[in-house]
Design a protein around this motif. Structure first.
Motif, PDB file in Angstrom:
ATOM      1  N   ASP A   1      38.921  73.566 -26.507  1.00 62.58           N
ATOM      2  CA  ASP A   1      39.839  73.503 -25.366  1.00 62.58           C
ATOM      3  C   ASP A   1      39.210  72.696 -24.233  1.00 62.58           C
ATOM      4  N   PHE A   2      39.132  71.386 -24.410  1.00 67.64           N
ATOM      5  CA  PHE A   2      38.599  70.540 -23.337  1.00 67.64           C
ATOM      6  C   PHE A   2      39.547  70.524 -22.148  1.00 67.64           C
ATOM      7  N   GLU A   3      40.845  70.598 -22.431  1.00 66.66           N
ATOM      8  CA  GLU A   3      41.829  70.574 -21.338  1.00 66.66           C
ATOM      9  C   GLU A   3      41.660  71.795 -20.445  1.00 66.66           C
ATOM     10  N   GLY A   4      41.433  72.953 -21.079  1.00 62.61           N
ATOM     11  CA  GLY A   4      41.239  74.177 -20.293  1.00 62.61           C
ATOM     12  C   GLY A   4      39.984  74.113 -19.453  1.00 62.61           C
ATOM     13  N   MET A   5      38.989  73.361 -19.906  1.00 63.19           N
ATOM     14  CA  MET A   5      37.756  73.209 -19.138  1.00 63.19           C
ATOM     15  C   MET A   5      37.864  72.057 -18.145  1.00 63.19           C
ATOM     16  N   GLN A   6      39.024  71.355 -18.205  1.00 59.80           N
ATOM     17  CA  GLN A   6      39.302  70.226 -17.316  1.00 59.80           C
ATOM     18  C   GLN A   6      38.214  69.148 -17.402  1.00 59.80           C
ATOM     19  N   VAL A   7      37.842  68.834 -18.654  1.00 61.98           N
ATOM     20  CA  VAL A   7      36.870  67.773 -18.893  1.00 61.98           C
ATOM     21  C   VAL A   7      37.417  66.839 -19.968  1.00 61.98           C
ATOM     22  N   LYS A   8      36.829  65.670 -20.054  1.00 62.80           N
ATOM     23  CA  LYS A   8      37.259  64.679 -21.031  1.00 62.80           C
ATOM     24  C   LYS A   8      36.852  65.111 -22.437  1.00 62.80           C
ATOM     25  N   PRO A   9      37.763  65.000 -23.422  1.00 63.59           N
ATOM     26  CA  PRO A   9      37.416  65.400 -24.794  1.00 63.59           C
ATOM     27  C   PRO A   9      36.272  64.559 -25.358  1.00 63.59           C
ATOM     28  N   VAL A  10      35.537  65.157 -26.280  1.00 57.70           N
ATOM     29  CA  VAL A  10      34.468  64.469 -26.993  1.00 57.70           C
ATOM     30  C   VAL A  10      34.960  64.195 -28.409  1.00 57.70           C
ATOM     31  N   GLN A  11      34.893  62.948 -28.828  1.00 55.87           N
ATOM     32  CA  GLN A  11      35.376  62.563 -30.148  1.00 55.87           C
ATOM     33  C   GLN A  11      34.302  61.794 -30.907  1.00 55.87           C
ATOM     34  N   SER A  12      34.407  61.847 -32.230  1.00 54.10           N
ATOM     35  CA  SER A  12      33.492  61.129 -33.116  1.00 54.10           C
ATOM     36  C   SER A  12      34.163  59.845 -33.591  1.00 54.10           C
ATOM     37  N   THR A  13      33.385  58.774 -33.675  1.00 51.67           N
ATOM     38  CA  THR A  13      33.905  57.480 -34.118  1.00 51.67           C
ATOM     39  C   THR A  13      33.163  57.007 -35.352  1.00 51.67           C
ATOM     40  N   LEU A  14      33.909  56.516 -36.315  1.00 49.25           N
ATOM     41  CA  LEU A  14      33.328  55.894 -37.505  1.00 49.25           C
ATOM     42  C   LEU A  14      33.625  54.406 -37.450  1.00 49.25           C
ATOM     43  N   SER A  15      32.596  53.593 -37.625  1.00 51.77           N
ATOM     44  CA  SER A  15      32.743  52.149 -37.536  1.00 51.77           C
ATOM     45  C   SER A  15      32.464  51.476 -38.876  1.00 51.77           C
ATOM     46  N   LEU A  16      33.009  50.302 -39.017  1.00 52.10           N
ATOM     47  CA  LEU A  16      32.683  49.418 -40.136  1.00 52.10           C
ATOM     48  C   LEU A  16      31.807  48.310 -39.576  1.00 52.10           C
ATOM     49  N   ALA A  17      30.675  48.034 -40.230  1.00 49.87           N
ATOM     50  CA  ALA A  17      29.710  47.064 -39.706  1.00 49.87           C
ATOM     51  C   ALA A  17      29.317  46.067 -40.783  1.00 49.87           C
ATOM     52  N   TRP A  18      29.014  44.838 -40.351  1.00 49.78           N
ATOM     53  CA  TRP A  18      28.536  43.800 -41.259  1.00 49.78           C
ATOM     54  C   TRP A  18      27.654  42.828 -40.491  1.00 49.78           C
ATOM     55  N   ASN A  19      26.837  42.096 -41.223  1.00 46.44           N
ATOM     56  CA  ASN A  19      25.945  41.110 -40.601  1.00 46.44           C
ATOM     57  C   ASN A  19      26.764  39.910 -40.138  1.00 46.44           C
TER      58      ASN A  19
ATOM     59  N   ASP B   1      26.161  44.742 -47.597  1.00 43.63           N
ATOM     60  CA  ASP B   1      27.169  43.866 -46.991  1.00 43.63           C
ATOM     61  C   ASP B   1      27.968  44.586 -45.913  1.00 43.63           C
ATOM     62  N   ILE B   2      28.427  45.790 -46.235  1.00 42.13           N
ATOM     63  CA  ILE B   2      29.311  46.542 -45.354  1.00 42.13           C
ATOM     64  C   ILE B   2      28.727  47.934 -45.141  1.00 42.13           C
ATOM     65  N   GLY B   3      28.752  48.387 -43.894  1.00 46.67           N
ATOM     66  CA  GLY B   3      28.306  49.741 -43.585  1.00 46.67           C
ATOM     67  C   GLY B   3      29.445  50.563 -43.013  1.00 46.67           C
ATOM     68  N   LEU B   4      29.545  51.818 -43.441  1.00 45.28           N
ATOM     69  CA  LEU B   4      30.470  52.786 -42.848  1.00 45.28           C
ATOM     70  C   LEU B   4      29.597  53.769 -42.092  1.00 45.28           C
ATOM     71  N   LEU B   5      29.534  53.601 -40.772  1.00 45.53           N
ATOM     72  CA  LEU B   5      28.513  54.292 -39.989  1.00 45.53           C
ATOM     73  C   LEU B   5      29.026  54.653 -38.606  1.00 45.53           C
ATOM     74  N   HIS B   6      28.170  55.299 -37.846  1.00 42.85           N
ATOM     75  CA  HIS B   6      28.513  55.649 -36.479  1.00 42.85           C
ATOM     76  C   HIS B   6      28.068  54.523 -35.549  1.00 42.85           C
TER      77      HIS B   6
END
Length: 312
Positions: A262-280, A143-148
């Motif tokens: 240190d993404f700021e020191g490299m002057q680039v956009k940070p990379v982040q991980s996202t967890l989603s909730l999914a359903w049919n 019914d419900i997924g906790l996924l990327h």
């Protein structure tokens, strides 16, 4: 066969021993009440009451029928209440699949949320990688997924549950382990990298590669693994560093430290991980919609789920 209306009329007369008072109790007039009792007696081919101008008395057959009639009415009431509860999503079952990381981070808070607000719902929990979760959600076995997050499943609806920073996991022997300062990834360019298997951990593989790409690094990959705990174990063995989500602290071995990038020191956009909730999107399980309502209310009020994400 007798009807529930006839049973209700019979119980009312049997308890009141007066047709007029029984009719008033049922909010009906006396003639239709008398007809229901007469039809019931014809159906059972036996007399249930002895009627005189002054009183009404149960026959022996009526006394036998009374407890059964009460049980039938009680069962009917409970059947209606249970059916209504399931239809409203207050009872039933909810199957939730989760990734290994979600199982250690957000899943406990979700289980507590369901137990508190939907105590009549039975939970079925199972660990699955994201791709398998999506397949099962589409088939209706989950019914419900906790996924990327995935963008190629039009039949599946997703919403973001939490976003977390990507960190560097280094062995305590590394000069970067003792410092609390963010680490520039280019400072690790010559060190061996522990990388995710692209087939079984595509999401984190792509995130790690994106971070390295933004740092302008050509990685020196020493080992591949499909699960974050395994990568951390390899880092614990001194085989290299890894790029992991913040919730990896739940699996952290004794000789591994997590440090911010240190993404700021490299002057680039940070990379982040996202967890989603999914359903049919086409689900017909009312518990799913009730669960989504409860989740929305909890997030809006910044209760248990929000507090859990702040611990990550």
């Amino acid at each position: 066969m007798f009807s529930l209306i006839q049973m209700e009329c019979f119980v009312a007369v049997a308890e009141e021993l007066h047709f007029g008072e029984a009719a008033a109790r049922l909010q009906m007039t006396q003639p239709p009440l008398s007809r229901q009792i007469q039809q019931l007696e014809r159906e059972l081919d036996t007399q249930l009451f002895v009627r005189t101008s002054r009183r009404v008395v149960l026959t022996e057959a009526g006394r036998v029928l009374l407890p059964h009639a009460r049980q039938l009415l009680d069962l009917a009431d409970r059947a209606a209440a249970d059916t209504k509860a399931v239809g409203l999503g207050a009872e039933g079952s909810l199957s939730i699949a989760y990734t290994a990381m979600a199982g250690r981070s957000i899943l406990p808070a979700i289980v507590k949320l369901v137990n508190k607000h939907l105590p009549g719902v039975r939970l079925n929990l199972t660990e699955r990688i994201t791709a398998d979760q999506l397949d099962e959600i589409e088939r209706g076995t989950v019914d419900i997924g906790l996924l990327h997050p995935q963008l190629n499943r039009p039949t599946i609806t997703e919403r973001t549950l939490l976003t977390e920073d990507m960190l560097v996991a280094v062995h305590t022997s590394s000069p970067h382990a003792a410092s609390a300062e963010p680490i520039r990834l280019d400072a690790l360019a010559r060190e061996p990298l522990l990388m995710y298997q692209p087939k079984t951990a595509r999401y984190f593989h792509d995130l790690a590669m994106l971070a390295l790409q933004r740092a302008g690094i050509e990685p020196r990959i020493s080992q591949y693994a499909g699960q974050i705990p395994v990568l951390l174990s390899l880092a614990n063995a001194g085989l290299g560093f890894a790029i992991v989500p913040a919730s990896a602290r739940h699996f952290l071995p004794e000789d591994v430290r997590l440090r911010p990038i240190d993404f700021e020191g490299m002057q680039v956009k940070p990379v982040q991980s996202t967890l989603s909730l999914a359903w049919n999107a086409g689900t017909t399980n009312p518990v799913v919609f009730r669960f989504l309502d409860v989740l929305e209310e909890d997030v809006a009020q910044e209760h248990s789920l929000i507090r859990a994400t702040q611990l990550i």
